[in-house]
Design an enzyme around this catalytic site. Structure first.
Site, PDB file in Angstrom:
ATOM      1  N   LEU A 149       0.833  -1.242  -0.071  1.00  0.00           N
ATOM      2  CA  LEU A 149       0.025  -0.028  -0.186  1.00  0.00           C
ATOM      3  C   LEU A 149       0.834   1.246  -0.068  1.00  0.00           C
ATOM      4  CD1 LEU A 149      -2.712  -0.883   2.667  1.00  0.00           C
ATOM      5  CD2 LEU A 149      -3.013  -0.814   0.154  1.00  0.00           C
ATOM      6  N   ASP A 150       0.286   2.319  -0.702  1.00  0.00           N
ATOM      7  CA  ASP A 150       1.256   3.507  -0.844  1.00  0.00           C
ATOM      8  C   ASP A 150       1.112   4.124   0.679  1.00  0.00           C
ATOM      9  OD1 ASP A 150       1.047   6.675  -1.055  1.00  0.00           O
ATOM     10  OD2 ASP A 150       1.780   5.857  -2.942  1.00  0.00           O
ATOM     11  N   PRO A 151       2.059   4.887   1.131  1.00  0.00           N
ATOM     12  CA  PRO A 151       2.069   5.406   2.548  1.00  0.00           C
ATOM     13  C   PRO A 151       0.768   6.273   2.777  1.00  0.00           C
ATOM     14  CG  PRO A 151       4.320   5.646   1.531  1.00  0.00           C
ATOM     15  CD  PRO A 151       3.370   4.933   0.338  1.00  0.00           C
ATOM     16  N   MET A 152       0.311   6.769   1.657  1.00  0.00           N
ATOM     17  CA  MET A 152      -0.623   7.558   2.088  1.00  0.00           C
ATOM     18  C   MET A 152      -2.116   6.921   1.932  1.00  0.00           C
ATOM     19  SD  MET A 152       0.286  10.513   2.649  1.00  0.00           S
ATOM     20  CE  MET A 152      -1.218  11.265   2.686  1.00  0.00           C
TER      21      MET A 152
END
Length: 161
Positions: A47-50
């Site tokens: 998952l993207d950090p955001m």
């Protein structure tokens, strides 16, 4: 120094972790590996950090399950603000309001017609600000550093929206 009991030296299993905003999937795996006494640890999806959500960590012999878990179906839930565009396709980017002429609410028929275009097998281009690898680096890191990132389309199946 006393040795650890054998049942504590080997951990095998699947651990679902609720990844918070701002933390990378790799950081989650590092924390799990540390907490598990440096046990072999992998994960089934990045998952993207955001993004927030589930990172499935596999420990010990359960790391053999990663390919199967990666190939399995996934469910995503998103909140979308249709009133503006973002330079990064996420909440971090600079917002540009949608022109007023385009902000009228579509009727149900128009919405369903668009949803139908996005279900089934589709060619999907990941956004430049995604966790996809490009030459050994995450696309979002390259994009945030100002580099132009062009990602190839991936064939994905979207069962429902």
């Amino acid at each position: 120094m006393p040795r650890r009991p054998k049942y504590l030296t080997k951990i095998h299993g699947v651990l679902p972790v609720d990844k918070p905003l701002g933390v990378s999937s790799a950081a989650v795996v590092r924390r799990v590996r540390f907490a598990a006494g440096n046990c072999k640890t992998g994960h089934a999806g990045t998952l993207d950090p955001m993004a927030t959500g589930l990172v499935v960590c596999c420990l010990g012999d359960a790391t053999k399950l990663v390919p199967k878990l990666m190939a399995d179906r996934k469910v995503y839930r998103a909140s979308v603000d249709l009133s503006a565009f973002s330079t990064t396709d996420d909440a971090e980017g600079e917002l540009t309001p949608v022109p007023r002429a385009q902000t009228e609410m579509p009727d149900e028929t128009a919405v369903r017609a668009q949803i139908d275009l996005w279900t089934g097998w589709v060619e999907q281009v990941p956004p430049a600000y995604s966790a996809v690898h490009v030459d050994g680096q995450r696309a979002y890191k390259l994009a945030r550093a100002g580099e132009a990132v062009k990602l190839p389309a991936k064939r994905v199946h979207i069962e429902s929206i």
